[in-house]
Design an enzyme around this catalytic site. Structure first.
Site, PDB file in Angstrom:
ATOM      1  N   ASP A 185       0.823  -1.204   0.000  1.00 35.94           N
ATOM      2  CA  ASP A 185       0.000   0.000   0.000  1.00 35.94           C
ATOM      3  C   ASP A 185       0.859   1.257   0.000  1.00 35.94           C
ATOM      4  O   ASP A 185       0.515   2.252  -0.646  1.00 35.94           O
ATOM      5  CB  ASP A 185      -0.903   0.012   1.240  1.00 35.94           C
ATOM      6  N   GLY A 186       1.975   1.213   0.739  1.00 39.53           N
ATOM      7  CA  GLY A 186       2.852   2.377   0.790  1.00 39.53           C
ATOM      8  C   GLY A 186       3.447   2.706  -0.565  1.00 39.53           C
ATOM      9  O   GLY A 186       3.560   3.882  -0.943  1.00 39.53           O
ATOM     10  N   THR A 187       3.817   1.670  -1.319  1.00 43.23           N
ATOM     11  CA  THR A 187       4.358   1.884  -2.658  1.00 43.23           C
ATOM     12  C   THR A 187       3.308   2.513  -3.564  1.00 43.23           C
ATOM     13  O   THR A 187       3.572   3.505  -4.262  1.00 43.23           O
ATOM     14  CB  THR A 187       4.824   0.555  -3.273  1.00 43.23           C
ATOM     15  N   LEU A 188       2.101   1.951  -3.555  1.00 43.79           N
ATOM     16  CA  LEU A 188       1.026   2.503  -4.377  1.00 43.79           C
ATOM     17  C   LEU A 188       0.728   3.941  -3.981  1.00 43.79           C
ATOM     18  O   LEU A 188       0.563   4.821  -4.844  1.00 43.79           O
ATOM     19  CB  LEU A 188      -0.231   1.652  -4.232  1.00 43.79           C
ATOM     20  N   GLU A 224       2.615   6.650   6.847  1.00 48.93           N
ATOM     21  CA  GLU A 224       3.499   7.777   7.149  1.00 48.93           C
ATOM     22  C   GLU A 224       3.016   8.460   8.426  1.00 48.93           C
ATOM     23  O   GLU A 224       1.834   8.785   8.562  1.00 48.93           O
ATOM     24  CB  GLU A 224       3.513   8.784   5.994  1.00 48.93           C
ATOM     25  N   THR A 260       3.574  -5.939   2.954  1.00 44.76           N
ATOM     26  CA  THR A 260       3.383  -6.688   4.194  1.00 44.76           C
ATOM     27  C   THR A 260       1.915  -6.767   4.588  1.00 44.76           C
ATOM     28  O   THR A 260       1.365  -7.843   4.777  1.00 44.76           O
ATOM     29  CB  THR A 260       4.192  -6.038   5.332  1.00 44.76           C
ATOM     30  N   ASP A 305     -17.578   5.116  -3.221  1.00 43.59           N
ATOM     31  CA  ASP A 305     -18.919   5.619  -2.886  1.00 43.59           C
ATOM     32  C   ASP A 305     -18.948   7.126  -2.692  1.00 43.59           C
ATOM     33  O   ASP A 305     -19.989   7.700  -2.372  1.00 43.59           O
ATOM     34  CB  ASP A 305     -19.475   4.913  -1.648  1.00 43.59           C
TER      35      ASP A 305
END
Length: 312
Positions: free
Chosen positions: A61-64, A273, A89, A216
């Site tokens: 998720d951090g990369t995205l 972050e 992870t 939504d």
């Protein structure tokens, strides 16, 4: 489609060593470009010079989130469809869009070939501007988000995040919280924690916003009031199994905009972050990016439902 796909790889992602051979083989078979993300952002020059139709991100998720932030900063976010091949992870956003836990070939095919769905982002202002894809957690969520161990995730599954918080209960600070919504209504609480989310999950699969959908046009706000340890543990069970409405231990809201003010300042985790602030504004940016989602994703509404939800 296949001739216009670039795979952006995070070689520091936790799944890189495990998935590298599969990734390189799949990209070669489909004639997709492999581009390594780098701290100097040379990957941006590559996609500017040879822009694909779709960017598929291999990482967590951090990369995205970092790729989306960079594309948005460069005014390039609307140029590309996006796909996510989970390699991190927690992979919490990947869970919402149905990409977590898929067999490799299914994950690769979905990320590179599935039609893209417009989904929301969250704009954050607390003196500076931030853009996140999944969730902001605060209070104990901001404190423990990086402390959930792999061993605990294996032992406790999706409850690991909540149990980690409970083990800190004797040292958890309490916060006086005031929420102000877009219609100027207010709500006040004494809390241990808070989440403002577009996706459903944090901490490696804990459903902090169990009914959230990423398209939504709404923020899902979850408030965890101060309560005894036994009640806090029960609240985690309620949330995990969808019983939170009946128990009333957790307060939930939906909104397009909310301001959070706290005493003392809340520690936040913004897509991983860390920040600290006593006043933060959150607003939804509807249909801000186009992402390939699995057809059976639990956190994605159908197109028709999205249209209805966001009509003024």
């Amino acid at each position: 489609m296949n001739s216009s796909v670039s795979i952006l790889c995070n070689p520091h992602a936790s799944g890189w060593d495990r998935c590298r051979d599969d990734l390189e083989r799949s990209a070669s078979e489909q004639r997709h470009d492999l581009v390594k993300l780098d701290p100097d952002d040379h990957w941006l020059d590559q996609i500017r010079n040879n822009p694909p139709q779709r960017l598929c991100i291999f990482g967590g998720d951090g990369t995205l989130s970092k790729v989306v932030q960079k594309l948005d900063h460069e005014k390039m976010l609307d140029r590309f469809e996006l796909g996510l091949i989970p390699g991190g992870t927690g992979n919490d956003f990947a869970r919402s869009i149905g990409m977590h836990g898929l067999p490799w070939r299914d994950a690769y095919a979905t990320a590179t070939e599935q039609p893209a769905t417009p989904i929301d982002l969250i704009d954050i202002r607390n003196g500076s501007a931030h853009l996140i894809i999944n969730a902001a957690t605060a209070g104990f969520g901001g404190l423990v988000s990086g402390e959930v161990s792999s061993a605990d995730k294996q032992r406790w599954g999706s409850m690991a995040y909540w149990i980690t918080a409970v083990t800190h209960l004797t040292s958890l600070p309490k916060y006086s919280l005031e929420l102000t919504f877009q219609d100027d209504t207010q709500a006040k609480f004494e809390v241990f924690g808070l989440a403002v989310a577009s996706g459903r999950y944090v901490g490696g699969g804990f459903p902090v916003a169990p009914e959230a959908t990423v398209n939504d046009g709404l923020l899902d706000v979850t408030v965890v009031p101060v309560m005894p340890v036994s009640e806090l543990l029960a609240a985690g069970v309620d949330t995990t199994f969808g019983w939170y409405h009946e128990s009333g231990r957790i307060a939930t809201f939906t909104a397009r905009w909310v301001r959070v003010e706290s005493t003392p300042p809340l520690p936040y985790s913004l897509d991983g972050e860390t920040e600290q602030s006593d006043g933060v504004e959150f607003s939804v940016r509807p249909a801000a990016m186009r992402v390939a989602c699995h057809a059976e994703a639990v956190g994605v509404q159908s197109h028709g439902a999205f249209q209805t939800a966001t009509q003024p």
